[in-house]
Design a protein around this motif. Structure first.
Motif, PDB file in Angstrom:
ATOM      1  N   THR A  89      -2.157  -1.998 -19.222  1.00 16.97           N
ATOM      2  CA  THR A  89      -2.023  -0.854 -18.653  1.00 16.97           C
ATOM      3  C   THR A  89      -2.091  -0.979 -16.928  1.00 16.97           C
ATOM      4  O   THR A  89      -1.298  -0.630 -16.336  1.00 16.97           O
ATOM      5  N   GLY A  90      -2.757  -1.833 -16.630  1.00 16.20           N
ATOM      6  CA  GLY A  90      -2.782  -2.426 -15.275  1.00 16.20           C
ATOM      7  C   GLY A  90      -1.418  -2.902 -14.632  1.00 16.20           C
ATOM      8  O   GLY A  90      -1.017  -2.574 -13.679  1.00 16.20           O
ATOM      9  N   HIS A  93       1.202  -0.344 -14.383  1.00 11.59           N
ATOM     10  CA  HIS A  93       0.981   0.221 -13.243  1.00 11.59           C
ATOM     11  C   HIS A  93       1.597  -0.336 -11.946  1.00 11.59           C
ATOM     12  O   HIS A  93       2.298   0.161 -11.094  1.00 11.59           O
ATOM     13  N   ASN A  96       5.057  -0.082 -11.740  1.00  9.16           N
ATOM     14  CA  ASN A  96       5.602   1.260 -11.703  1.00  9.16           C
ATOM     15  C   ASN A  96       5.661   1.567 -10.259  1.00  9.16           C
ATOM     16  O   ASN A  96       6.448   2.496  -9.798  1.00  9.16           O
ATOM     17  N   GLN A  97       4.829   0.965  -9.280  1.00  3.10           N
ATOM     18  CA  GLN A  97       4.593   1.387  -7.967  1.00  3.10           C
ATOM     19  C   GLN A  97       6.030   0.983  -7.277  1.00  3.10           C
ATOM     20  O   GLN A  97       6.556   2.064  -6.718  1.00  3.10           O
ATOM     21  N   ALA A 100       8.716   3.569  -8.663  1.00  6.86           N
ATOM     22  CA  ALA A 100       8.742   5.029  -8.010  1.00  6.86           C
ATOM     23  C   ALA A 100       8.991   4.941  -6.651  1.00  6.86           C
ATOM     24  O   ALA A 100       9.907   5.861  -6.030  1.00  6.86           O
ATOM     25  N   GLU A 175      -5.572  -4.072 -10.167  1.00 10.78           N
ATOM     26  CA  GLU A 175      -6.843  -3.762 -10.953  1.00 10.78           C
ATOM     27  C   GLU A 175      -7.766  -3.841 -10.242  1.00 10.78           C
ATOM     28  O   GLU A 175      -9.003  -2.871 -10.122  1.00 10.78           O
ATOM     29  N   ARG A 177      -8.441  -3.783  -6.862  1.00 15.33           N
ATOM     30  CA  ARG A 177      -8.241  -2.868  -5.889  1.00 15.33           C
ATOM     31  C   ARG A 177      -8.778  -1.516  -6.088  1.00 15.33           C
ATOM     32  O   ARG A 177      -9.615  -0.824  -5.721  1.00 15.33           O
ATOM     33  N   LEU A 178      -8.381  -1.326  -7.309  1.00 22.02           N
ATOM     34  CA  LEU A 178      -8.747   0.157  -8.232  1.00 22.02           C
ATOM     35  C   LEU A 178     -10.158   0.475  -8.474  1.00 22.02           C
ATOM     36  O   LEU A 178     -10.575   1.470  -8.246  1.00 22.02           O
ATOM     37  N   ASN A 180     -12.539  -1.128  -6.754  1.00 24.98           N
ATOM     38  CA  ASN A 180     -13.143  -1.318  -5.601  1.00 24.98           C
ATOM     39  C   ASN A 180     -14.016  -2.678  -5.511  1.00 24.98           C
ATOM     40  O   ASN A 180     -14.741  -2.746  -5.060  1.00 24.98           O
TER      41      ASN A 180
END
Lengths: 312, 220
Positions: A89-90, A93, A96-97, A100, A175, A177-178, A180
């Motif tokens: 999943t990570g 993502h 995808n960045q 996008a 992951e 960073r998300l 924190n």
């Protein structure tokens, strides 16, 4: 072999002794065997010259070693695939960045071409340049992942562990960073290169960092922290990964390195077991300890000089 | 109040935020990009005609949390939520909280542009309504207590005669107060007077709901 033996005898005459050389011979039945040969010349004033030669058939031992290395490599590969699965999943993502961003920049380019009476070539160039950068970024992520899950024959090369540590953490950067999580580096300055299998060592670092991330996920958001450090200790390089999570309960401390031991609902319980096997195959040790303040620290060592032993 | 619309962008990925800003510029609109929710909140101007493109997954305050924060502050700017992965529960929550649109990455830029146009239209309508309401409220506030009680009874449907009886005043006084109310409210018919009074009451009760923490109050 005969020629080699005669040469050897000649050399011995000059007091040139042999200590543990491996010779591959072909037996009468055609099978190749590996012999470990040591020779020495003994001089006795009364009895003259004695030649002592020791030959040991180490074929079976070598085969067993090679097989265990191969098994470890297989297991490590499976472990890496499993890790990738857990991180899917990570990683999706992360890929995808840039995708996008590319699609959006491209849309801006199209608007520019359609809307303006006279397209602004300079601005178009800037946008295309940004698209180029983002496609390189996506490519870099894919390259890193492919390198990581590659099923390569184990090979040991002189490796800068500091660099390897930084690259490993990049895989889980999005992951961390998300959630924190602050990742700090305390990497030694004059750290010598070590002879290791970079993919396997990266796997160890990634496993330990992932565990640390899961541990700190249990503390409050503001102060989740992981520190990676390298220190030179006598003949070994020590890598430590510390976290400020809740620590490991005393009751399970002895089990964390056991295969199939896991505290996670969807974990396989192989991460630390594989990591320890990899570290030990490199002649090092992997251990865990509590921190006096809070959290735990995993440490592993890699020998600096004796990493020269060839692997298959 | 600035009438040029601003498209706020909150995304922690600098490249994505920059690309969105470029796209917005291509639409002849003004972008304003932020790396996190706190930065946006510090800079956000509720009086500005705007909409918000919001990344659901953000470090610190998440997209949903920002949405709730804006709601509790009474700012109901249209939000286009963007997410990296199809997180269904979050999607449902965001839409319940009044997100105008929920786009999954990789989104189609064309679709996103359509959303932006729609969001800004909605915001313009909302602003117009708010401005009209503010004007009516301001006019209503000019009414004296006596004029107000007459106006309210007119709105409820009583005739002048009935009002005179109810308030125990003369019919002339009712006529006089009714005329001065209509004058102050700048309305010409009974229907308009009723509408003004009702709108004023509606906005008053809405403020009550807001104070009581009605979270689902958002215009769509």
């Amino acid at each position: 072999v005969r020629k080699k033996a005669i040469d050897r005898m000649a050399a011995m005459r000059h007091g040139d002794n042999l200590r543990g050389e491996e010779w591959v011979i072909t037996r009468a039945d055609g099978e190749e065997r590996t012999l470990l040969i040591s020779t020495s010349v003994l001089y006795d004033p009364d009895e003259g010259v004695h030649v002592l030669a020791m030959m040991q058939d180490i074929t079976d031992r070598k085969r067993a070693e090679e097989q265990s290395h191969r098994h470890l490599a297989e297991l490590a590969h499976v472990g890496r695939l499993a890790t990738m699965g857990e991180m899917a999943t990570g990683l999706a993502h992360e890929v995808n960045q840039p995708l996008a961003a590319i699609a959006t920049y491209a849309d801006a380019c199209c608007q520019l071409i359609q809307d303006a009476n006279r397209p602004d070539g300079k601005r178009l160039r800037v946008l295309l340049d940004k698209i180029h950068k983002q496609s390189l970024r996506a490519g870099e992520i894919v390259r890193r992942l492919r390198g990581y899950v590659r099923r390569a024959a184990p090979s040991r090369v002189a490796t800068d562990l500091n660099k390897l540590i930084r690259e490993s953490v990049e895989v889980v950067f999005a992951e961390s960073r998300l959630h924190n999580i602050t990742v700090e580096f305390d990497l030694g300055n004059s750290v010598p290169d070590v002879l290791v299998d970079p993919i396997q060592l990266q796997q160890v670092v990634l496993n330990l960092v992932k565990n640390a991330m899961e541990a700190v996920a249990e503390v409050e958001t503001e102060r989740r922290c992981i520190t990676l450090a390298t220190t030179v200790r006598q003949n070994a390089l020590e890598v430590s990964i510390r976290d400020n999570g809740p620590g490991i309960p005393e009751a399970t401390k002895d089990q964390v390195f056991d295969a199939f031991f896991t505290t996670k609902p969807d974990g396989m319980g192989m991460g630390l077991a594989i990591s320890r096997s990899i570290v030990e195959a490199h002649g090092g040790r992997l251990s865990v300890a509590d921190l006096p303040t809070r959290g735990s620290v995993f440490r592993f060592t890699v020998p600096i000089s004796s990493g020269t032993e060839p692997l298959s | 109040v600035n009438s040029t619309p601003i498209v706020y962008i909150v995304d922690d990925d600098p490249a994505v935020a920059d690309a969105l800003a470029e796209m917005v510029r291509g639409m002849q609109l003004t972008p304003a990009g932020y790396e996190n929710a706190q930065q946006f909140l510090a800079d956000y101007d509720p009086d500005q005609h705007s909409c918000l493109i919001l990344d659901l997954r953000l470090p610190g305050m998440s997209g949903i949390e920002l949405q709730q924060e804006l709601d509790s502050r009474g700012h109901s700017l249209p939000i286009i939520m963007i997410t990296g992965h199809g997180d269904v529960p979050s999607c449902v929550r965001a839409v319940k909280l009044g997100a105008l649109e929920f786009l999954e990455k990789p989104y189609s830029p064309e679709q996103l542009r359509g959303c932006i146009v729609r969001a800004l239209e909605l915001d313009a309508q909302r602003r117009q309504r708010l401005a009209r309401q503010a004007e009516i409220e301001e006019r209503l506030s000019r009414l004296t207590a006596e004029e107000m009680s007459v106006a309210k009874l007119v709105a409820t449907g009583y005739t002048n005669k009935e009002i005179a009886a109810k308030l125990d005043i003369s019919l002339r006084t009712v006529q006089f107060r009714r005329a001065s109310s209509m004058n102050k409210l700048n309305v010409e018919s009974r229907a308009e007077l009723v509408q003004s009074v009702l709108l004023g009451q509606a906005s008053a009760s809405r403020t009550d709901i807001g104070v009581r923490g009605g979270q689902f109050h958002r215009e769509k």
